[in-house]
Design an enzyme around this catalytic site. Structure first.
Site, PDB file in Angstrom:
ATOM      1  N   SER A   1     -26.751 -61.380 -16.742  1.00  0.00           N
ATOM      2  CA  SER A   1     -25.406 -60.938 -16.677  1.00  0.00           C
ATOM      3  C   SER A   1     -24.608 -61.721 -16.388  1.00  0.00           C
ATOM      4  CB  SER A   1     -25.457 -59.798 -16.440  1.00  0.00           C
ATOM      5  OG  SER A   1     -27.079 -59.166 -16.806  1.00  0.00           O
ATOM      6  N   SER A   2     -24.092 -62.961 -15.434  1.00  0.00           N
ATOM      7  CA  SER A   2     -23.081 -62.984 -14.690  1.00  0.00           C
ATOM      8  C   SER A   2     -23.722 -64.397 -14.554  1.00  0.00           C
ATOM      9  CB  SER A   2     -22.652 -62.170 -13.841  1.00  0.00           C
ATOM     10  OG  SER A   2     -23.393 -62.669 -12.439  1.00  0.00           O
TER      11      SER A   2
END
Length: 331
Positions: A23-24
Protein backbone atom coordinates in the site's frame (compact mmCIF):
# COMPACT_ATOMS: atom_id res chain seq x y z
CA UNK A 1 -3.39 -24.59 -1.44
CA UNK A 2 -6.49 -26.77 -1.22
CA UNK A 3 -8.63 -28.37 -3.98
CA UNK A 4 -6.01 -28.19 -6.80
CA UNK A 5 -8.39 -30.37 -8.86
CA UNK A 6 -10.11 -27.14 -9.91
CA UNK A 7 -7.08 -26.41 -12.07
CA UNK A 8 -7.75 -27.85 -15.55
CA UNK A 9 -5.60 -28.24 -18.66
CA UNK A 10 -7.40 -25.18 -20.03
CA UNK A 11 -6.16 -23.08 -17.10
CA UNK A 12 -2.62 -24.48 -17.38
CA UNK A 13 -2.54 -23.60 -21.07
CA UNK A 14 -2.89 -19.91 -20.28
CA UNK A 15 -0.83 -17.47 -18.23
CA UNK A 16 -0.55 -17.39 -14.44
CA UNK A 17 -0.45 -13.78 -13.24
CA UNK A 18 1.28 -13.07 -9.93
CA UNK A 19 -0.13 -9.75 -8.70
CA UNK A 20 2.08 -8.03 -6.13
CA UNK A 21 1.10 -4.90 -4.23
CA UNK A 22 2.05 -3.01 -1.09
CA UNK A 23 0.00 0.00 0.00
CA UNK A 24 2.88 2.43 0.52
CA UNK A 25 6.57 2.88 -0.16
CA UNK A 26 7.15 2.66 3.59
CA UNK A 27 5.64 -0.84 3.57
CA UNK A 28 7.81 -1.81 0.62
CA UNK A 29 10.85 -0.62 2.58
CA UNK A 30 9.91 -2.06 5.97
CA UNK A 31 7.76 -5.14 5.25
CA UNK A 32 10.28 -6.99 3.13
CA UNK A 33 9.03 -10.39 4.28
CA UNK A 34 5.55 -9.71 2.90
CA UNK A 35 7.00 -8.66 -0.44
CA UNK A 36 9.19 -11.76 -0.56
CA UNK A 37 6.18 -14.00 0.15
CA UNK A 38 4.31 -12.40 -2.74
CA UNK A 39 7.17 -12.97 -5.17
CA UNK A 40 7.35 -16.59 -3.94
CA UNK A 41 3.88 -17.15 -5.42
CA UNK A 42 5.60 -17.55 -8.79
CA UNK A 43 7.15 -20.79 -7.50
CA UNK A 44 3.75 -21.84 -6.18
CA UNK A 45 2.29 -21.44 -9.67
CA UNK A 46 5.03 -23.67 -11.09
CA UNK A 47 4.35 -26.26 -8.37
CA UNK A 48 0.67 -26.26 -9.35
CA UNK A 49 1.48 -27.10 -12.96
CA UNK A 50 2.19 -23.92 -14.89
CA UNK A 51 5.30 -23.74 -17.04
CA UNK A 52 7.78 -21.22 -15.76
CA UNK A 53 7.57 -19.29 -19.02
CA UNK A 54 3.81 -18.85 -18.53
CA UNK A 55 4.20 -17.25 -15.11
CA UNK A 56 4.10 -13.45 -15.26
CA UNK A 57 4.86 -11.25 -12.24
CA UNK A 58 3.02 -7.90 -12.13
CA UNK A 59 4.66 -5.66 -9.53
CA UNK A 60 4.03 -2.19 -10.97
CA UNK A 61 1.74 -1.37 -8.04
CA UNK A 62 4.27 -1.69 -5.25
CA UNK A 63 3.68 1.35 -3.06
CA UNK A 64 0.11 1.86 -4.37
CA UNK A 65 -3.03 1.76 -2.22
CA UNK A 66 -5.74 -0.72 -3.17
CA UNK A 67 -8.47 1.71 -2.12
CA UNK A 68 -9.17 2.50 -5.79
CA UNK A 69 -7.86 1.57 -9.23
CA UNK A 70 -6.64 5.11 -9.94
CA UNK A 71 -2.91 5.17 -10.63
CA UNK A 72 -2.58 1.37 -10.51
CA UNK A 73 -1.12 0.51 -13.89
CA UNK A 74 -0.36 -3.04 -12.83
CA UNK A 75 -3.99 -3.69 -11.94
CA UNK A 76 -5.17 -2.27 -15.25
CA UNK A 77 -2.74 -4.54 -17.09
CA UNK A 78 -4.09 -7.52 -15.16
CA UNK A 79 -7.70 -6.66 -16.01
CA UNK A 80 -6.84 -6.17 -19.68
CA UNK A 81 -5.24 -9.59 -19.92
CA UNK A 82 -8.18 -11.22 -18.13
CA UNK A 83 -10.61 -9.57 -20.58
CA UNK A 84 -8.66 -11.02 -23.51
CA UNK A 85 -9.04 -14.53 -22.06
CA UNK A 86 -5.27 -14.95 -21.81
CA UNK A 87 -5.16 -15.70 -18.07
CA UNK A 88 -5.66 -19.08 -16.46
CA UNK A 89 -5.24 -17.91 -12.87
CA UNK A 90 -4.58 -14.80 -10.81
CA UNK A 91 -2.34 -15.32 -7.78
CA UNK A 92 -2.37 -12.98 -4.79
CA UNK A 93 -1.19 -13.35 -1.22
CA UNK A 94 -4.63 -12.21 -0.04
CA UNK A 95 -7.74 -11.09 -1.86
CA UNK A 96 -7.15 -7.56 -0.49
CA UNK A 97 -4.01 -7.33 -2.65
CA UNK A 98 -6.22 -7.23 -5.72
CA UNK A 99 -8.59 -4.51 -4.51
CA UNK A 100 -9.80 -3.01 -1.24
CA UNK A 101 -12.95 -1.69 -2.88
CA UNK A 102 -15.87 -4.14 -3.10
CA UNK A 103 -17.01 -2.50 -6.34
CA UNK A 104 -13.59 -2.90 -8.00
CA UNK A 105 -13.20 -6.46 -6.78
CA UNK A 106 -16.71 -7.42 -7.94
CA UNK A 107 -15.97 -6.21 -11.46
CA UNK A 108 -12.74 -8.23 -11.57
CA UNK A 109 -14.43 -11.35 -10.26
CA UNK A 110 -17.19 -11.05 -12.83
CA UNK A 111 -14.60 -10.81 -15.61
CA UNK A 112 -12.85 -13.85 -14.15
CA UNK A 113 -16.14 -15.75 -14.21
CA UNK A 114 -16.84 -14.87 -17.84
CA UNK A 115 -13.33 -15.87 -18.96
CA UNK A 116 -13.00 -18.93 -16.70
CA UNK A 117 -10.06 -17.45 -14.79
CA UNK A 118 -9.20 -18.91 -11.41
CA UNK A 119 -8.31 -16.79 -8.40
CA UNK A 120 -5.72 -18.32 -6.07
CA UNK A 121 -4.66 -16.92 -2.68
CA UNK A 122 -3.12 -18.28 0.48
CA UNK A 123 -6.37 -19.99 1.47
CA UNK A 124 -7.15 -21.89 -1.71
CA UNK A 125 -8.20 -22.06 -5.34
CA UNK A 126 -11.43 -20.34 -6.34
CA UNK A 127 -13.42 -21.08 -9.48
CA UNK A 128 -15.67 -18.09 -10.19
CA UNK A 129 -18.05 -20.25 -12.23
CA UNK A 130 -18.89 -21.96 -8.93
CA UNK A 131 -21.58 -20.10 -6.98
CA UNK A 132 -20.14 -21.01 -3.57
CA UNK A 133 -16.68 -19.74 -4.53
CA UNK A 134 -18.18 -16.46 -5.75
CA UNK A 135 -20.01 -16.05 -2.43
CA UNK A 136 -16.86 -16.80 -0.44
CA UNK A 137 -14.65 -14.39 -2.40
CA UNK A 138 -17.32 -11.69 -2.25
CA UNK A 139 -17.48 -12.09 1.52
CA UNK A 140 -13.68 -11.88 1.83
CA UNK A 141 -13.69 -8.74 -0.31
CA UNK A 142 -16.36 -7.13 1.88
CA UNK A 143 -14.38 -7.97 5.01
CA UNK A 144 -11.24 -6.47 3.45
CA UNK A 145 -13.02 -3.20 2.68
CA UNK A 146 -14.52 -3.13 6.18
CA UNK A 147 -11.07 -3.68 7.67
CA UNK A 148 -9.74 -0.69 5.75
CA UNK A 149 -12.65 1.43 6.97
CA UNK A 150 -12.09 0.42 10.60
CA UNK A 151 -8.35 1.07 10.44
CA UNK A 152 -8.91 4.46 8.85
CA UNK A 153 -11.53 5.29 11.48
CA UNK A 154 -9.17 4.47 14.32
CA UNK A 155 -6.37 6.47 12.76
CA UNK A 156 -8.58 9.49 12.16
CA UNK A 157 -10.00 9.24 15.67
CA UNK A 158 -6.51 9.32 17.16
CA UNK A 159 -5.55 12.27 14.95
CA UNK A 160 -8.67 14.23 15.93
CA UNK A 161 -8.03 13.60 19.62
CA UNK A 162 -4.47 14.88 19.33
CA UNK A 163 -5.62 17.85 17.23
CA UNK A 164 -8.29 18.77 19.79
CA UNK A 165 -5.45 19.21 22.29
CA UNK A 166 -3.37 21.13 19.78
CA UNK A 167 -0.74 18.39 19.86
CA UNK A 168 -1.06 16.87 16.39
CA UNK A 169 2.09 17.75 14.48
CA UNK A 170 1.39 19.01 10.98
CA UNK A 171 3.67 20.74 8.45
CA UNK A 172 4.29 24.28 9.67
CA UNK A 173 4.22 27.37 7.45
CA UNK A 174 7.49 29.14 6.81
CA UNK A 175 8.43 31.23 9.83
CA UNK A 176 7.71 28.46 12.34
CA UNK A 177 9.54 25.32 13.42
CA UNK A 178 9.13 22.66 16.11
CA UNK A 179 11.53 22.93 19.04
CA UNK A 180 13.12 19.98 20.83
CA UNK A 181 9.99 19.54 22.96
CA UNK A 182 7.68 19.48 19.96
CA UNK A 183 6.28 22.97 20.49
CA UNK A 184 5.55 25.35 17.64
CA UNK A 185 7.94 28.30 17.89
CA UNK A 186 9.10 31.09 15.60
CA UNK A 187 12.02 30.29 13.34
CA UNK A 188 15.16 31.60 15.10
CA UNK A 189 16.51 32.87 11.77
CA UNK A 190 16.21 36.66 12.03
CA UNK A 191 15.95 37.12 8.26
CA UNK A 192 13.03 34.70 8.10
CA UNK A 193 11.19 36.47 10.93
CA UNK A 194 11.79 39.87 9.34
CA UNK A 195 10.50 38.71 5.94
CA UNK A 196 7.24 37.34 7.39
CA UNK A 197 6.70 40.38 9.61
CA UNK A 198 7.29 42.74 6.68
CA UNK A 199 4.57 41.04 4.64
CA UNK A 200 1.99 41.96 7.28
CA UNK A 201 3.44 45.44 7.85
CA UNK A 202 3.40 46.24 4.13
CA UNK A 203 -0.11 44.91 3.59
CA UNK A 204 -1.41 46.92 6.56
CA UNK A 205 0.12 50.05 5.05
CA UNK A 206 -0.98 49.46 1.44
CA UNK A 207 -4.06 47.25 1.74
CA UNK A 208 -3.02 45.47 -1.44
CA UNK A 209 -1.50 42.09 -2.14
CA UNK A 210 0.09 43.35 -5.35
CA UNK A 211 1.66 46.32 -3.56
CA UNK A 212 3.02 43.95 -0.95
CA UNK A 213 4.65 41.83 -3.64
CA UNK A 214 6.05 44.95 -5.34
CA UNK A 215 7.69 46.00 -2.08
CA UNK A 216 9.64 42.73 -2.09
CA UNK A 217 11.07 43.25 -5.58
CA UNK A 218 14.75 42.35 -5.52
CA UNK A 219 14.44 40.82 -2.05
CA UNK A 220 14.47 37.10 -1.36
CA UNK A 221 11.67 35.37 0.53
CA UNK A 222 11.84 32.12 2.53
CA UNK A 223 10.03 28.89 1.69
CA UNK A 224 9.88 25.68 3.71
CA UNK A 225 10.18 22.67 1.39
CA UNK A 226 7.91 19.64 1.88
CA UNK A 227 8.57 16.32 0.19
CA UNK A 228 11.38 15.31 -2.09
CA UNK A 229 15.08 15.70 -1.49
CA UNK A 230 14.66 19.13 0.14
CA UNK A 231 11.98 18.03 2.64
CA UNK A 232 12.08 20.16 5.78
CA UNK A 233 14.79 22.46 4.49
CA UNK A 234 14.55 26.22 4.21
CA UNK A 235 14.72 27.49 0.64
CA UNK A 236 14.77 31.02 -0.73
CA UNK A 237 13.02 32.55 -3.72
CA UNK A 238 10.89 35.51 -4.69
CA UNK A 239 7.60 36.52 -3.12
CA UNK A 240 4.77 35.87 -5.58
CA UNK A 241 1.18 37.06 -5.26
CA UNK A 242 -0.01 33.53 -4.53
CA UNK A 243 2.58 33.08 -1.77
CA UNK A 244 1.74 36.47 -0.28
CA UNK A 245 -1.93 35.51 -0.11
CA UNK A 246 -0.96 32.21 1.47
CA UNK A 247 0.82 34.05 4.27
CA UNK A 248 -1.87 36.71 4.74
CA UNK A 249 -4.70 34.15 4.88
CA UNK A 250 -3.01 31.66 7.20
CA UNK A 251 -4.39 31.80 10.79
CA UNK A 252 -1.21 30.18 12.09
CA UNK A 253 0.51 33.57 11.82
CA UNK A 254 -2.07 34.91 14.28
CA UNK A 255 -1.02 32.29 16.84
CA UNK A 256 -3.97 29.98 16.11
CA UNK A 257 -3.86 26.20 15.85
CA UNK A 258 -6.22 24.93 13.16
CA UNK A 259 -7.21 21.42 12.11
CA UNK A 260 -9.77 20.54 9.45
CA UNK A 261 -9.50 23.80 7.55
CA UNK A 262 -9.79 22.09 4.17
CA UNK A 263 -11.81 19.22 2.76
CA UNK A 264 -11.23 17.01 -0.26
CA UNK A 265 -14.00 16.53 -2.80
CA UNK A 266 -13.97 13.91 -5.52
CA UNK A 267 -15.71 14.30 -8.86
CA UNK A 268 -16.07 11.86 -11.73
CA UNK A 269 -14.72 13.32 -14.96
CA UNK A 270 -16.28 12.75 -18.42
CA UNK A 271 -13.56 10.20 -19.23
CA UNK A 272 -14.47 8.18 -16.12
CA UNK A 273 -11.45 9.20 -14.05
CA UNK A 274 -11.87 10.60 -10.55
CA UNK A 275 -10.41 14.04 -9.80
CA UNK A 276 -9.82 15.27 -6.26
CA UNK A 277 -10.00 18.96 -5.36
CA UNK A 278 -9.13 20.65 -2.07
CA UNK A 279 -11.66 23.21 -0.83
CA UNK A 280 -11.37 25.73 2.01
CA UNK A 281 -14.18 25.32 4.54
CA UNK A 282 -16.00 28.16 6.32
CA UNK A 283 -14.47 28.93 9.71
CA UNK A 284 -17.57 27.57 11.47
CA UNK A 285 -16.87 24.15 9.93
CA UNK A 286 -13.24 23.88 11.06
CA UNK A 287 -12.82 20.86 13.31
CA UNK A 288 -10.37 22.57 15.70
CA UNK A 289 -9.51 26.23 16.29
CA UNK A 290 -7.35 27.06 19.31
CA UNK A 291 -6.46 30.72 19.84
CA UNK A 292 -3.12 31.76 21.40
CA UNK A 293 -1.68 28.32 20.80
CA UNK A 294 1.75 29.81 19.97
CA UNK A 295 3.36 33.20 19.43
CA UNK A 296 1.95 35.02 16.43
CA UNK A 297 3.34 37.59 14.03
CA UNK A 298 -0.06 39.35 14.34
CA UNK A 299 -3.03 39.00 16.69
CA UNK A 300 -6.42 37.48 15.88
CA UNK A 301 -8.10 40.87 15.46
CA UNK A 302 -5.50 41.83 12.85
CA UNK A 303 -6.03 38.50 11.08
CA UNK A 304 -9.77 39.13 10.81
CA UNK A 305 -9.13 42.64 9.50
CA UNK A 306 -6.76 41.32 6.83
CA UNK A 307 -9.25 38.64 5.88
CA UNK A 308 -12.00 41.25 5.48
CA UNK A 309 -9.73 43.50 3.41
CA UNK A 310 -8.81 40.65 1.07
CA UNK A 311 -12.50 39.82 0.64
CA UNK A 312 -13.19 43.46 -0.22
CA UNK A 313 -10.38 43.47 -2.78
CA UNK A 314 -11.90 40.43 -4.48
CA UNK A 315 -15.27 42.13 -4.90
CA UNK A 316 -13.96 45.14 -6.83
CA UNK A 317 -15.59 45.48 -10.25
CA UNK A 318 -13.96 45.15 -13.66
CA UNK A 319 -10.83 43.36 -14.76
CA UNK A 320 -9.29 43.50 -11.31
CA UNK A 321 -12.09 41.29 -9.97
CA UNK A 322 -11.27 38.52 -12.42
CA UNK A 323 -7.54 38.90 -11.83
CA UNK A 324 -7.84 38.78 -8.03
CA UNK A 325 -10.16 35.79 -8.09
CA UNK A 326 -7.80 33.83 -10.34
CA UNK A 327 -4.84 34.64 -8.13
CA UNK A 328 -6.80 33.67 -5.03
CA UNK A 329 -7.67 30.30 -6.53
CA UNK A 330 -4.00 29.71 -7.30
CA UNK A 331 -3.11 30.71 -3.76
Amino acid sequence: MNRPSKISRSHLGRSALIYIRQSSLAQVRDNTESTARQYALAEEAVALGWDRGQVQVIDADLGRSGRSTQGRDGYRDLVAQVCLGEVGAIFGLEISRLARSTADLSRLLELARLTDTLVIDGDGVYDLTDFNDRILLGLKGTMSEAELHLLAGRLQGAKRAAAARGELRTPLPVGYIYDDEGRCVMDPDAEVQAAIADVFTTFTATGSGYATVAAFAGRRFPLRAYGGAWAGQLRWGRLTHARALGVLNNPAYAGAYVYGRYTTKRRVQPDGSVKSTITLLPRSDWAVLIHEHHDGFINWTDHLAIEAKLATNRTNAGARLLSDVRCEVVG
